[in-house]
Design a protein around this motif. Sequence first.
Motif, short mmCIF file in Angstrom:
data_model
loop_
_atom_site.label_atom_id
_atom_site.label_comp_id
_atom_site.label_asym_id
_atom_site.label_seq_id
_atom_site.Cartn_x
_atom_site.Cartn_y
_atom_site.Cartn_z
N ASP A 30 0.85 -1.21 0.00
CA ASP A 30 0.00 0.00 0.00
C ASP A 30 0.88 1.24 0.00
OD1 ASP A 30 -2.25 -1.60 0.17
OD2 ASP A 30 -2.52 -1.32 2.33
N ILE A 31 1.90 1.22 0.84
CA ILE A 31 2.78 2.39 0.97
C ILE A 31 3.55 2.61 -0.33
CG2 ILE A 31 4.85 3.24 2.16
CD1 ILE A 31 3.70 1.77 4.70
N VAL A 32 4.10 1.53 -0.88
CA VAL A 32 4.88 1.68 -2.11
C VAL A 32 4.00 2.15 -3.27
CG1 VAL A 32 6.18 0.40 -3.86
CG2 VAL A 32 6.66 0.02 -1.42
N THR A 33 2.80 1.59 -3.39
CA THR A 33 1.97 1.98 -4.53
C THR A 33 1.45 3.40 -4.37
OG1 THR A 33 0.03 0.92 -3.54
CG2 THR A 33 1.27 -0.37 -5.15
N ALA A 57 3.07 5.83 -2.94
CA ALA A 57 4.22 6.67 -3.30
C ALA A 57 4.43 6.65 -4.81
CB ALA A 57 5.47 6.18 -2.57
N GLN A 58 4.24 5.50 -5.41
CA GLN A 58 4.37 5.38 -6.86
C GLN A 58 3.34 6.26 -7.58
OE1 GLN A 58 6.74 3.48 -8.54
NE2 GLN A 58 5.97 4.44 -10.43
N GLY A 59 2.15 6.34 -7.01
CA GLY A 59 1.11 7.19 -7.60
C GLY A 59 1.53 8.65 -7.65
N ILE A 60 2.19 9.10 -6.57
CA ILE A 60 2.69 10.48 -6.55
C ILE A 60 3.78 10.65 -7.61
CG2 ILE A 60 3.80 12.24 -5.13
CD1 ILE A 60 2.70 10.64 -2.65
N TYR A 61 4.66 9.67 -7.65
CA TYR A 61 5.74 9.68 -8.63
C TYR A 61 5.17 9.81 -10.05
CZ TYR A 61 9.80 7.85 -11.25
OH TYR A 61 10.82 7.68 -12.13
N ASN A 62 4.14 9.02 -10.33
CA ASN A 62 3.53 9.05 -11.67
C ASN A 62 3.08 10.45 -12.06
OD1 ASN A 62 3.81 6.27 -11.54
ND2 ASN A 62 1.64 5.86 -11.12
N VAL A 63 2.45 11.14 -11.10
CA VAL A 63 1.90 12.47 -11.40
C VAL A 63 3.03 13.48 -11.58
CG1 VAL A 63 0.43 14.33 -10.53
CG2 VAL A 63 -0.29 11.95 -10.27
N ILE A 64 4.09 13.32 -10.79
CA ILE A 64 5.23 14.23 -10.93
C ILE A 64 5.93 14.00 -12.27
CG2 ILE A 64 7.54 14.78 -10.06
CD1 ILE A 64 6.45 14.21 -7.22
N ILE A 118 10.90 6.80 -3.79
CA ILE A 118 10.64 5.42 -4.20
C ILE A 118 11.66 4.47 -3.57
CG2 ILE A 118 10.51 3.84 -6.19
CD1 ILE A 118 8.14 5.78 -6.01
N THR A 119 12.92 4.90 -3.55
CA THR A 119 13.95 4.09 -2.90
C THR A 119 13.65 3.90 -1.42
OG1 THR A 119 15.54 5.04 -4.43
CG2 THR A 119 16.43 3.89 -2.51
N LYS A 120 13.28 4.99 -0.75
CA LYS A 120 13.05 4.93 0.70
C LYS A 120 11.85 4.05 1.06
CE LYS A 120 16.17 8.04 2.15
NZ LYS A 120 17.37 7.62 2.87
N VAL A 121 10.76 4.17 0.32
CA VAL A 121 9.58 3.37 0.69
C VAL A 121 9.83 1.89 0.42
CG1 VAL A 121 7.84 5.19 0.51
CG2 VAL A 121 8.36 3.82 -1.51
N ASN A 122 10.68 1.62 -0.58
CA ASN A 122 10.99 0.22 -0.85
C ASN A 122 11.92 -0.39 0.19
OD1 ASN A 122 9.70 -0.99 -3.30
ND2 ASN A 122 10.40 0.93 -4.19
N ILE A 135 11.33 3.57 8.33
CA ILE A 135 10.00 4.17 8.19
C ILE A 135 10.09 5.68 8.37
CG2 ILE A 135 7.63 4.23 9.06
CD1 ILE A 135 8.02 1.35 10.03
N MET A 136 10.83 6.11 9.42
CA MET A 136 10.98 7.55 9.65
C MET A 136 11.70 8.21 8.48
SD MET A 136 9.41 8.75 12.31
CE MET A 136 10.01 10.42 12.04
N GLN A 137 12.69 7.53 7.93
CA GLN A 137 13.40 8.11 6.78
C GLN A 137 12.45 8.32 5.61
OE1 GLN A 137 17.14 6.51 5.50
NE2 GLN A 137 17.72 5.88 7.57
N ALA A 138 11.60 7.33 5.38
CA ALA A 138 10.63 7.45 4.28
C ALA A 138 9.63 8.55 4.57
CB ALA A 138 9.94 6.12 4.04
N ILE A 139 9.20 8.64 5.84
CA ILE A 139 8.24 9.70 6.23
C ILE A 139 8.85 11.07 5.94
CG2 ILE A 139 7.23 10.87 8.26
CD1 ILE A 139 6.74 8.05 9.45
N ARG A 140 10.11 11.26 6.35
CA ARG A 140 10.74 12.58 6.14
C ARG A 140 10.91 12.89 4.65
NH1 ARG A 140 14.22 10.89 10.50
NH2 ARG A 140 13.31 11.63 12.46
N GLU A 141 11.25 11.85 3.90
CA GLU A 141 11.44 12.07 2.46
C GLU A 141 10.10 12.45 1.80
OE1 GLU A 141 14.47 12.05 2.04
OE2 GLU A 141 15.11 11.52 0.02
#
Lengths: 397, 451
Positions: free
Chosen positions: A289-292, A294-301, A341-345, A366-372
């Motif tokens: 769920d988290i990766v997808t 984040a991927q959705g945001i990536y797609n729009v960017i 994408i790297t961080k959430v993976n 998790i915190m690293q991904a949150i901050r990113e």
Amino acid sequence: MFNPFTIRLMLLATLPIMFLAGCKKDNDTDPLADKKARYISNYADIVLAGYEDSYTTAVALKTAIDSFVAAPSQTLFDDAKQAWLDAREPYGQTEAFRFAGGPIDDEDGPEGALNAWPLDENYVDYVNGAPTSGIINDPTSHPNITAAYLETLNEVGGETNISIGYHAIEFLLWGQDMSSSSAGMRPYTDYVTGGGGTAANQDRRARYLQACAELLVQHLEEMVNTWEAGGAYRTSFLALENDVALANILTGIGTLSSSELSGERMFTALDNQNQEDEHSCFSDNTDRDIVTNAQGIYNVIQGTYTRTNSAVVSGYSLIDLVNETNTTLGSELDVLSESVITKVNAIGNPFDQAIIAETAGGNGPIMQAIRELQDQGDKITEAATELGLTVSTELPE
Amino acid sequence: MLHACKPEEESFWEYLDPSEELSGGGASVHDASPLAFSKSIDGLTGDDALLFFVGNSFFNQNWVTAPASTTARDGLGPFFNSRSCSGCHFKDGRGRAPEYSGEVSSGLLIRLSTPGMGPHGEPLPHPAYGGQLHDQAIVGVPAEGDFSISYSTVSGQYDDGTSYSLREPNYQLNFTGYGGAGGVMFSPRVANQMIGLGLLEALSESTILERADAGDADGDGVSGRPNYVWNSLTQTTQLGRFGWKANQPNLLLQAAGAFLGDMGITSFVNPSENCTSPQNDCQNAPNGGQPEIEDDDLRKVELYCRTLAVPVRRNHNAPEVLKGKELFFSIGCESCHRSKMVTGNHPDVSALSGQTIFPYTDMLLHDMGEGLADNRPDFLADGNEWRTPPLWGIGLFQTVNGHTNYMHDGRARNLEEAILWHGGEAENSVNKFKALSSAQRNDIITFLNSL
């Protein structure tokens, strides 16, 4: 007849111009007008493709469920579970379109019926210690389980009562997750009728499962219809002023990035340290769920989306647009979107183990991904400012 | 600096207060989208910015029946009206009464009591049905009953001959779960928008009391009484601030009261389930722990309620808005809908302290006349009195919630009807409103929509 989409159109038409910082920019005098329009149009194509894939995979899920129910076996049960996991992959990416003022998430939108969480398990079926609870085990109050009937039940207690949607299907396939080390262990025999089955009311459980799948397909079909060429929302979306549409798009991804995903879904679970305070708690699929998301945001960017059949929908991107006036910022956004994408993976799987291995506010994965994700949200806000918009992406509903 | 084309003779320019664009002072947010009520204030320090999300999560997500896999969120009921805060405060906005008999309510509940008062002046709960009609219950427990609304038409006319019609609600309460409900009094209440509550909490008592005029000593026809209510945590009587009758002293008690009353969630503030003595099914139902919401999670919901920002004004300096503002003052609306105050020191959130705010409420009780009366006392508030609701954000209800229903029971379908429903102390102002030209009435509505 009351048509929520019509009402929505009227709402949008009467919205005050809200995001513009200073004067309204006329399309005729905005040198970026054509490029903005290209990006907006590409975004609409990505949205449609995302909902089409969600619809297609939901149909496949329904087919797998129907096959399983017709002749319950471990193999067909596993197939149905795999179909659910597959269906989550495109849907998770469409969450980038929520918070964008579109039809998915407003008062009449189907989001609550599709993806609401947490599920009230014993409102639906038996749970540990309550073997006769739930609609499934109450034929007296609920004699006929159909899609239409479940949809009416879903309205009880406000529009957010959760007895249908992806997570209801997940619960009916996996069962409660009472284990710290695995997903739910519901036996397929919960669906075996005519002797040899486990739990009671196997036929009613099967009907409930099928009805949920049917509703999932229906609700996603609504989203496809409204976003396809000539569809009600696509038409009104493309008729919005460029800057209003852009602000909506950026609010959507910014809010998901810096608030809904990083704050509500990830930090809250980490802060609570409660093993099952996670979205796909029955199947232990929360890491996806988290990766997808984040991927959705990536797609729009990046202005690109890889479909479930590997075809690519691609066009003018947000980075292209920002690069028109500020290549430094465009590059920063590009780098951040890759880094997220790297961080959430890098977050451990299953998520319910990862949260108890890490402390809130520390420096774990998790915190690293949150901050990113939050930095990415800030960068999206900067991009909006660069484009002459003021958007507020800090916080969710 | 004023507009370049300012016509010197126009008096309405005097009503331009540039700082008023920021209705919530530094706790304002630039947003007029459907999420306009859902943003946090800037300036949250330390962990508060992230803890806001935790509060948001507990505000938004459903509570589920115990026992559940999600143990942090179980314990719903046994009785409830909604499964989540956001079930009624959709997008942190405002609930709506059912439009027709049989429509499921999303944000209107019915308070119950019997004549008399409890030891601290509080309303007396009904012995069988308690303090609120619960139309929902968990599986295996019968709900207390339900209600339906029908509307009748009330017609009237402006001085210029234009006619209008209002709708008056009639309630049918059905008590089916636990026997008869003889002698019960009831009060319908719509869920309020959540913005700016921390700022109102930060107002000093003396600031609020400046406008109190219980005996109408100044003879302007407008009194304004503070409510004083019981704080069960501190065991003291305090100024009431929140709720339609100002019956809660602070946001912690307001939130904890809603958790118990509306969702059946116990907390350290309200440790006992919401079951009366005849309600055995309720008493014997499983619970989600004691208390059901953990202390720190309730505190995070409190933080969340405190720190939702107020959207900035739209077009605060437009001529028609300023004309409407001038009329709003001149016909006396500002007597209760107090435009400007400065907050005191908020003990927990410094960003809420010392802010110049434009809430358009005096936080006091006023007699609103028989037409709106619920005839049910609530601490010092009598059956005709209601606390002046803040008007900030009122122009965004359509955007956020898709409706423009106002007043405590949502009977007014738009701002014009809301004004016309005012009675009692507001009757003079309403009569002046009716005497205005159509263009002037529109200017007032335009002004209100800019808030």
